[in-house]
Scaffold this active site. Structure first.
Site: not given
Ligand code: TTP
Ligand code: MN
Ligand code: MN
Ligand code: MN
Length: 376
Positions: A205, A207, A300
């Protein structure tokens, strides 16, 4: 003869936030096996064993050399018996029979499929597995199941969502997010976080953290942004979670990163400009099947007050393991508490012999331990 780089296993910290780790992993055959083991324990809701393997994977990722003998891991932290058994087997046979068993395990295989759907977690997978369902085809065929709105979107855009998001797609979405946010708040800061901020080339995704440095705070910003996307036909799914931040609350658990920011889990429609339809435009009657010229992308969005932005950025940059270890380090080595909102001095809390009424009675110190070099 070439010089052997100095490496002292006993100097490797048990906390990933104190280790230097690059994206170049020379122990992938071990860490892949550990991650399979960890995922299986996650599906079984065995957090202790799950974390044991995730920590071990994180340690091996920081080694500047591939492990070839058991002697190589001597003195390293997080090498428990289970972990050593897996390493020993991979050294001897080139693969782990335990990891292989997991990959062939019916329950694991079903959970792996089920949890690949957006909106389906371990709890739902457990329910479906107990009902006798084993594959996604069986789930889709079962018309008695009540799917949530999130899960329906997960099935609807399944193919797009399981394919990785590229850096180019992340950049394209980043432009859209920045442009939209800035039509409402021109001074807003929009920052890409998660895996892409750690330099990864692909992700599940994208973020984003959004904050407004000015005096103005706008609780409606997120609603305005998604409403505009709705109007533009760019929004495929969206779930807004309102802020649950209360000042009296002090950080709770250190293993997961639940926070209280207003956020939105969305699926955006990203148009892919690569498909060239121009040659068909001239033909009189074009009964060509419609070409799909877009891709569904998970996004996100997190809104933070400016004074909590640094902590939010730290938490949302990840990785998960890095965040867990930062919080563990704060608790056990500094007697402080860290979450995505602030860093608190626990000694001060104890000194006052009560939990302060206001979070800001505690000193939100600067984060001290930041040699941010990520572990995946
Ligand atoms: P993610 O998007 O779940 O993971 P990621 O970006 O490291 O890997 P991917 O490529 O699979 O998306 O989350 C990003 C970071 O945000 C993760 O390291 C944990 C943090 N996080 C929070 O701090 N609070 C939350 O509620 C969530 C869902 C994630
Ligand atoms: Mn992510
Ligand atoms: Mn995410
Ligand atoms: Mn602890």
């Amino acid at each position: 003869e070439s010089e052997v780089p100095l490496f002292t296993a006993s100097k490797v910290s048990q906390y990933s936030c104190q280790r230097k780790t690059t994206l170049n992993n020379c122990n992938k055959k071990f860490t892949d096996a550990f991650e399979i083991m960890a995922e299986n324990y996650e599906f079984k809701e065995n957090e202790v064993f799950c974390l044991e393997f995730l920590r071990a994977a994180s340690v091996l990722k920081c080694l500047p050399f591939p492990v070839t003998r058991m002697k190589d891991i001597q003195g390293l932290p997080c090498m428990g018996d289970q972990v050593r058994d897996v390493i020993e087997e991979i050294i001897e046979d080139g693969e782990s029979s335990r990891a292989k068993d997991v990959l062939n395990d019916e329950r694991y295989k079903s959970f792996k499929q089920f949890t690949s759907v957006f909106g389906v977690g371990v709890k739902t997978s457990e329910k479906w597995f107990r009902m006798g369902l084993r594959t996604l085809e069986e789930v889709k065929a079962d018309k008695t199941l009540k799917l949530s709105k999130m899960q329906r979107a997960g099935f609807l855009y399944y193919e797009d969502l399981v394919s990785f998001v590229s850096k180019a797609e992340a950049d394209a979405v980043s432009l859209i997010v920045k442009n939209t946010v800035c039509t409402f708040l021109p001074d807003a800061l929009v920052t890409i976080t998660g895996g892409f901020r750690r330099g990864k080339k692909i992700g599940h995704d994208i973020d984003f953290l959004i904050t407004n440095p000015g005096p103005r705070e706008d609780d409606e910003l997120l609603h305005k942004v998604v409403d505009l996307w709705k109007k533009q036909g760019l929004l495929l799914y969206c779930d807004i979670i309102e802020s649950t931040f209360v000042k009296e609350q002090i950080p709770s658990r250190e293993v997961d990163a639940m926070d209280h920011f207003q956020k939105c889990f969305a699926i955006l429609k990203l148009y892919t400009p690569s498909i060239d339809n121009s040659s068909y435009n001239t033909s009189k009657k074009c009964d060509m099947a419609e070409v799909k010229d877009w891709k569904a992308i998970r996004v996100d969005l997190v809104i933070t007050p400016f004074e909590q932005y640094a902590y939010a950025l730290l938490g949302w940059t990840g990785s998960r393991q890095f965040g867990r270890d930062l919080r563990r380090y704060a608790t056990h080595e500094r007697k402080m508490m860290l979450d995505n909102h602030a860093l608190y001095d626990k000694r001060k809390v104890i000194h006052m012999r009560k939990i302060p009424k206001q979070r800001n009675e505690l000193h939100p110190c600067c984060v001290l331990m930041l040699r941010i070099l990520w572990d995946e």
